[in-house]
Design an enzyme around this catalytic site. Structure first.
Site, PDB file in Angstrom:
ATOM      1  N   ARG A  22      -4.007   5.054   2.079  1.00  0.00           N
ATOM      2  CA  ARG A  22      -5.293   4.657   1.514  1.00  0.00           C
ATOM      3  C   ARG A  22      -6.131   3.968   2.588  1.00  0.00           C
ATOM      4  NH1 ARG A  22      -3.389   2.196  -4.373  1.00  0.00           N
ATOM      5  NH2 ARG A  22      -2.612   4.162  -5.220  1.00  0.00           N
ATOM      6  N   ARG A  81      -1.606  -5.396   1.418  1.00  0.00           N
ATOM      7  CA  ARG A  81      -2.565  -4.295   1.271  1.00  0.00           C
ATOM      8  C   ARG A  81      -2.605  -3.524   2.587  1.00  0.00           C
ATOM      9  NH1 ARG A  81      -6.382  -3.673  -2.672  1.00  0.00           N
ATOM     10  NH2 ARG A  81      -6.080  -5.844  -3.337  1.00  0.00           N
ATOM     11  N   GLU A 135      -0.351  -7.754  -8.780  1.00  0.00           N
ATOM     12  CA  GLU A 135       0.002  -6.422  -9.299  1.00  0.00           C
ATOM     13  C   GLU A 135       1.073  -5.769  -8.442  1.00  0.00           C
ATOM     14  OE1 GLU A 135      -1.699  -1.948  -9.111  1.00  0.00           O
ATOM     15  OE2 GLU A 135      -3.201  -3.543  -9.103  1.00  0.00           O
ATOM     16  N   SER A 157       0.915  -0.225 -11.878  1.00  0.00           N
ATOM     17  CA  SER A 157      -0.052   0.134 -12.912  1.00  0.00           C
ATOM     18  C   SER A 157       0.478   1.383 -13.604  1.00  0.00           C
ATOM     19  CB  SER A 157      -1.433   0.433 -12.316  1.00  0.00           C
ATOM     20  OG  SER A 157      -2.133  -0.742 -12.018  1.00  0.00           O
ATOM     21  N   ARG A 191       5.451  -4.165  -1.868  1.00  0.00           N
ATOM     22  CA  ARG A 191       5.159  -5.362  -2.669  1.00  0.00           C
ATOM     23  C   ARG A 191       6.431  -5.920  -3.299  1.00  0.00           C
ATOM     24  NH1 ARG A 191      -0.904  -5.416  -5.248  1.00  0.00           N
ATOM     25  NH2 ARG A 191      -1.956  -4.898  -3.299  1.00  0.00           N
TER      26      ARG A 191
END
Length: 429
Positions: free
Chosen positions: A261, A276, A348, A351, A390
């Site tokens: 990403r 991130r 988070e 999801s 994470r």
């Protein structure tokens, strides 16, 4: 993508649903283009009928020796041919314009999704685990003495910011986490493991709604392939352009993959550490289901992801996202947020979203109902089970000791050769 017939039949309900997402008056533009497209198609069909009739009369006029009528009819046939070509081209352009409009509209939120502007309006469903108490100020993962195997300087030399090189215990722990997740999902949760490409064709990115809206958040190669932002893209698109029997549903899959990403919309956020990254790894879950079963499957997939955290002993909370925080392609989303002591907050880590037939329409993924009948669109779901990096962060921060080492979850010991901790010097023992 949305069903144009549904919009035609009930534009007010369509607009009301999109208004919950802050999109207003979408049906008027969609129906205006659709109306012109249908007019062009009808006109082309009428012109074709006139051409066919004139073509039949040409021979009769020739046989009668009526040269004037023959020439008139022959000219009419030519005119209609040109008119048909023009109208068909117009209809084709309007069809493309309609598709572009529909591709740019988000999915409609499920009725029980809470309204809200942003993450502050998300609704907590449950919490699990006790937040650990330390007799010292807990550190973030990249500050821990034992985390010397997270090398951001070398990564920056190789690739720039938001990359990491992992060595020694950090690399071993990262690999163990991914293996543990895959084993639980395949052996206990009934998912089929898949290894699939990380380079995909453009239509696959359209199929799972990364395109056109999120083009700037993804990487494209010079020859047109796209690097996947998550293996949701590959796993979901395995159903593309298929018609399966209802008995073959649900199709439950999992994959451990590299993900890429650009993080174009996150400038300045989470720049320290590996929270991130441009390149990271996830164990993804995807389900392709019968429409009647998708909401139940959503709950099931959420529990699969939560179960990984529970086995690792990591405190978490689960929230349902409000309309203002929900993703473009989702009808309903559960975010699972793990406790990070170094940040003193939940972040988070998964999801889990149900998309209804939104992606299936883009992919033309359908099933044949039991007993026959017209094929219907499947429903698709996706969720992290979990984000490996994470999860590594959470294990390090929740297991940290005053000396700067880490006590590791018992469920990982078999994946680490029986070793149970990382010393302050960064050694597994």
């Amino acid at each position: 993508m949305h069903d144009i017939r549904m919009i035609r039949d009930n534009p007010a309900a369509f607009d009301a649903a999109l208004a919950r997402l802050g999109v207003s008056g979408a049906s008027s533009e969609v129906l205006a283009v659709d109306g012109k497209r249908r007019e062009a198609i009808s006109a082309a069909e009428a012109a074709q009928a006139e051409r066919n009739a004139a073509s039949k009369q040409v021979g009769a006029a020739k046989a009668k020796g009526d040269e004037a009528e023959f020439e008139r009819l022959r000219a009419l046939v030519g005119e209609k041919k040109d008119e048909i070509a023009r109208l068909e081209e117009e209809a084709k352009a309007l069809d493309a314009a309609l598709r572009d409009l529909l591709l740019g509209l988000p999915n409609l939120p499920h009725e029980d999704v809470p309204d809200g502007a942003d993450e502050a309006d998300n609704r907590e469903i449950r919490r699990w685990g006790e937040v650990p108490e330390f007799g010292f100020a807990p550190k973030e993962h990249y500050e821990l003495p034992c985390a010397q195997g997270l090398d951001f300087e070398t990564a920056a030399k190789l690739s720039g910011s938001r990359f990491v090189v992992m060595t020694g215990a950090m690399a071993r722990l990262h690999r163990a986490l991914a293996q543990f997740m895959l084993d639980v999902h395949t052996e206990e949760n009934g998912l089929t493991e898949v290894i699939a490409p990380v380079l995909v064709r453009e239509e696959c990115m359209y199929g799972t709604n990364q395109l056109p809206k999120f083009a700037e958040d993804s990487y494209q190669t010079t020859n047109g392939w796209w690097l996947i932002p998550t293996s949701e893209v590959t796993l979901t698109n395995t159903a593309r352009e298929e018609i399966v029997d209802a008995s073959a549903l649900p199709r439950r899959m999992t994959a451990h993959s590299q993900c890429f990403r650009s993080e174009a919309g996150s400038a300045g956020r989470d720049t320290a550490g590996m929270l991130r990254q441009h390149q990271f790894e996830k164990v993804e879950m995807v389900s392709v289901t019968h429409p009647d079963a998708s909401m139940e499957e959503h709950e099931r997939m959420t529990r699969c992801a939560e179960g990984i955290l529970e086995r690792l002993g990591l405190p978490y909370r689960t929230v349902v996202l409000c309309t203002g925080d929900m993703g473009f392609g989702a009808r309903k989303t559960h975010d699972i947020e793990v406790w990070l002591p170094g940040q003193d907050t939940y972040r988070e880590i998964s999801s889990v979203s149900v998309c209804g037939d939104f992606q299936a329409r883009r992919m033309n993924a359908r099933f044949r109902p039991e007993g026959g009948g017209k094929p219907e669109f499947v429903h698709t779901l996706n969720g992290s089970g979990l984000a490996v990096g994470r999860c590594l962060i959470a294990v390090l921060e929740n297991g940290q000791t005053a000396e700067g080492g880490v006590t590791l979850p018992q469920c990982l010991h078999p994946y680490l050769g029986g070793k149970s901790r990382i010393t302050p010097e960064g050694v597994l023992e």
